[in-house]
Motif scaffolding. Structure first.
Motif, PDB file in Angstrom:
ATOM      1  N   THR A  20      -1.369   3.966  -8.474  1.00 29.05           N
ATOM      2  CA  THR A  20      -0.834   2.887  -7.663  1.00 29.05           C
ATOM      3  C   THR A  20      -1.757   2.504  -6.524  1.00 29.05           C
ATOM      4  O   THR A  20      -1.626   1.431  -5.969  1.00 29.05           O
ATOM      5  CB  THR A  20       0.538   3.261  -7.074  1.00 29.05           C
ATOM      6  N   ALA A  21      -2.684   3.374  -6.119  1.00 31.15           N
ATOM      7  CA  ALA A  21      -3.674   3.013  -5.106  1.00 31.15           C
ATOM      8  C   ALA A  21      -4.932   2.580  -5.818  1.00 31.15           C
ATOM      9  O   ALA A  21      -5.429   3.265  -6.702  1.00 31.15           O
ATOM     10  CB  ALA A  21      -3.960   4.198  -4.185  1.00 31.15           C
ATOM     11  N   GLY A  22      -5.448   1.443  -5.439  1.00 32.28           N
ATOM     12  CA  GLY A  22      -6.636   0.934  -6.104  1.00 32.28           C
ATOM     13  C   GLY A  22      -7.290  -0.151  -5.286  1.00 32.28           C
ATOM     14  O   GLY A  22      -6.947  -0.377  -4.131  1.00 32.28           O
ATOM     15  N   PRO A  23      -8.251  -0.871  -5.895  1.00 32.64           N
ATOM     16  CA  PRO A  23      -8.983  -1.876  -5.137  1.00 32.64           C
ATOM     17  C   PRO A  23      -8.121  -3.017  -4.624  1.00 32.64           C
ATOM     18  O   PRO A  23      -8.514  -3.721  -3.711  1.00 32.64           O
ATOM     19  CB  PRO A  23     -10.028  -2.377  -6.139  1.00 32.64           C
ATOM     20  N   HIS A  24      -6.934  -3.204  -5.198  1.00 27.24           N
ATOM     21  CA  HIS A  24      -6.052  -4.284  -4.761  1.00 27.24           C
ATOM     22  C   HIS A  24      -4.873  -3.768  -3.931  1.00 27.24           C
ATOM     23  O   HIS A  24      -3.947  -4.520  -3.653  1.00 27.24           O
ATOM     24  CB  HIS A  24      -5.556  -5.074  -5.966  1.00 27.24           C
ATOM     25  N   THR A  25      -4.903  -2.517  -3.566  1.00 25.15           N
ATOM     26  CA  THR A  25      -3.840  -1.970  -2.734  1.00 25.15           C
ATOM     27  C   THR A  25      -3.842  -2.654  -1.373  1.00 25.15           C
ATOM     28  O   THR A  25      -4.854  -2.641  -0.682  1.00 25.15           O
ATOM     29  CB  THR A  25      -4.048  -0.457  -2.535  1.00 25.15           C
ATOM     30  N   PRO A  26      -2.743  -3.261  -0.960  1.00 24.84           N
ATOM     31  CA  PRO A  26      -2.729  -3.916   0.357  1.00 24.84           C
ATOM     32  C   PRO A  26      -2.693  -2.897   1.476  1.00 24.84           C
ATOM     33  O   PRO A  26      -1.879  -1.974   1.469  1.00 24.84           O
ATOM     34  CB  PRO A  26      -1.450  -4.762   0.326  1.00 24.84           C
ATOM     35  N   LEU A  27      -3.574  -3.067   2.425  1.00 29.29           N
ATOM     36  CA  LEU A  27      -3.597  -2.241   3.631  1.00 29.29           C
ATOM     37  C   LEU A  27      -3.260  -3.049   4.872  1.00 29.29           C
ATOM     38  O   LEU A  27      -2.873  -2.473   5.887  1.00 29.29           O
ATOM     39  CB  LEU A  27      -4.978  -1.593   3.810  1.00 29.29           C
ATOM     40  N   THR A  28      -3.407  -4.352   4.806  1.00 30.85           N
ATOM     41  CA  THR A  28      -3.166  -5.192   5.984  1.00 30.85           C
ATOM     42  C   THR A  28      -2.176  -6.293   5.643  1.00 30.85           C
ATOM     43  O   THR A  28      -2.324  -7.007   4.655  1.00 30.85           O
ATOM     44  CB  THR A  28      -4.478  -5.824   6.489  1.00 30.85           C
ATOM     45  N   TRP A  29      -1.150  -6.410   6.492  1.00 29.43           N
ATOM     46  CA  TRP A  29      -0.065  -7.379   6.312  1.00 29.43           C
ATOM     47  C   TRP A  29       0.034  -8.173   7.609  1.00 29.43           C
ATOM     48  O   TRP A  29       0.495  -7.654   8.619  1.00 29.43           O
ATOM     49  CB  TRP A  29       1.250  -6.656   6.043  1.00 29.43           C
ATOM     50  N   LEU A  30      -0.420  -9.415   7.600  1.00 27.92           N
ATOM     51  CA  LEU A  30      -0.540 -10.196   8.835  1.00 27.92           C
ATOM     52  C   LEU A  30       0.634 -11.153   9.002  1.00 27.92           C
ATOM     53  O   LEU A  30       0.866 -12.032   8.169  1.00 27.92           O
ATOM     54  CB  LEU A  30      -1.849 -10.986   8.831  1.00 27.92           C
ATOM     55  N   ALA A  58       1.180  -3.429   9.320  1.00 21.05           N
ATOM     56  CA  ALA A  58       1.391  -4.831   9.666  1.00 21.05           C
ATOM     57  C   ALA A  58       0.627  -5.153  10.946  1.00 21.05           C
ATOM     58  O   ALA A  58       0.408  -4.283  11.793  1.00 21.05           O
ATOM     59  CB  ALA A  58       2.880  -5.109   9.860  1.00 21.05           C
ATOM     60  N   ALA A  59       0.211  -6.406  11.068  1.00 16.86           N
ATOM     61  CA  ALA A  59      -0.573  -6.847  12.217  1.00 16.86           C
ATOM     62  C   ALA A  59      -0.022  -8.173  12.724  1.00 16.86           C
ATOM     63  O   ALA A  59       0.650  -8.904  11.993  1.00 16.86           O
ATOM     64  CB  ALA A  59      -2.046  -7.003  11.842  1.00 16.86           C
TER      65      ALA A  59
END
Length: 295
Positions: A30-40, A232-233
């Motif tokens: 489930t963790a990969g290159p498209h894993t979201p880390l930033t939610w603006l 989240a940011a």
């Protein structure tokens, strides 16, 4: 692909069909290159800010119709957001709704990838929203003591739930908490509930001091240690700090490679004597998959 991978963070679009909730742990993939880390977050009544957010480098943009919009601007915010979502954007766009009355306006729009549902307290809240937005991923926000108590029930309420998060400002007020550490128990409960419901690890709530990037980095490191993934940011300047904090370090990547290589040879221990079991191997695969995001 495992059944639990369908819950994963990589798929941020609409639910394509009925989804089986197995209750098993989230698969290592489930963790990969498209894993979201930033939610603006961006205020819905300022479409020019939303459009800047779409090119800010955030993994997901959340258009806010709730706290960020003054009461006399709510109608305009909904209208402007509906106009924006009439197109599909390269970045997934979620909306934090103000009222369930917003949902029928937004649900048919092609640019909408998910709903942030504020002030959820019970599983019945999720069933009601899912009925209004069939096929759309839901992200409940837990913002009260009662919501935290019901965290697992909310997280496992419906196949449309793709993640849960805390609304820390409201929760702090509800609990009468004066020190940030007073929320740690609630944060831990959120992490456990998400895992138990086979959801991805939750993202941290926003760091409200947009100029305090050093404090943001320290707090992200602490959140990561607690089991959160991403944050989240409320300002684009926070995005690179969050991403750096949540990407594996070179040392972590090297260690993960050693673990995977050792188990590939059938070994049960690393050269330094550390024992390797299935949980350790799964964690190593997650580290390597997430590291692939950095290229």
């Amino acid at each position: 692909m495992s059944g639990t991978h369908a819950h994963g963070v990589r798929n941020l679009g609409r639910v394509s069909g009925p989804r089986e909730r197995t209750g098993a742990p989230v698969a290592s993939g489930t963790a990969g290159p498209h894993t979201p880390l930033t939610w603006l977050y961006a205020p819905g009544d300022r479409p020019e800010v939303v459009r800047k957010a779409l090119v800010s480098g955030a993994d997901v943009v959340i258009v806010d119709l709730e706290d960020a919009v003054a009461p006399d601007r709510k109608a305009y915010a909904l209208e402007a957001t509906a106009d924006l979502l009439s197109d599909v954007h390269p970045v997934p766009v979620h909306v934090r709704v103000h009222t369930p009355l917003d949902i029928p306006v937004l649900t048919p729009l092609p640019g909408l990838c998910g709903l942030r549902v504020p002030k959820v307290t019970h599983a019945t809240d999720i069933h009601r929203i899912a009925g209004l937005a069939p096929g759309l991923p839901l992200y409940p926000l837990l913002e009260s003591a009662l919501a935290v108590e019901n965290a697992y029930a909310v997280a496992s309420a419906h196949p449309a739930v793709r993640g849960i998060a805390l609304g820390e400002a409201d929760l702090r007020s509800d609990l009468g908490v004066r020190e940030d550490s007073g929320l740690d128990w609630s944060r831990g409960r959120l992490v456990v509930a998400a895992r138990a419901a086979a959801l991805p690890p939750p993202a941290q709530s926003v760091h409200p001091h947009v100029r305090d990037l050093e404090g943001l980095a320290v707090d992200c490191a602490r959140g990561r240690a607690m089991g959160f993934l991403g944050r989240a940011a409320i300002h684009p300047r926070q995005l690179p700090v969050i991403e750096r904090a949540y990407l594996p370090t070179p040392e972590e990547v090297e260690e993960a490679r050693e673990i995977v290589a050792a188990t590939g040879q059938g070994a049960l221990a690393l050269p330094d004597g550390r024992f390797v079991d299935a949980a350790v191997v799964e964690g190593a695969h997650r580290v390597l998959a997430l590291a692939s995001r950095a290229g």
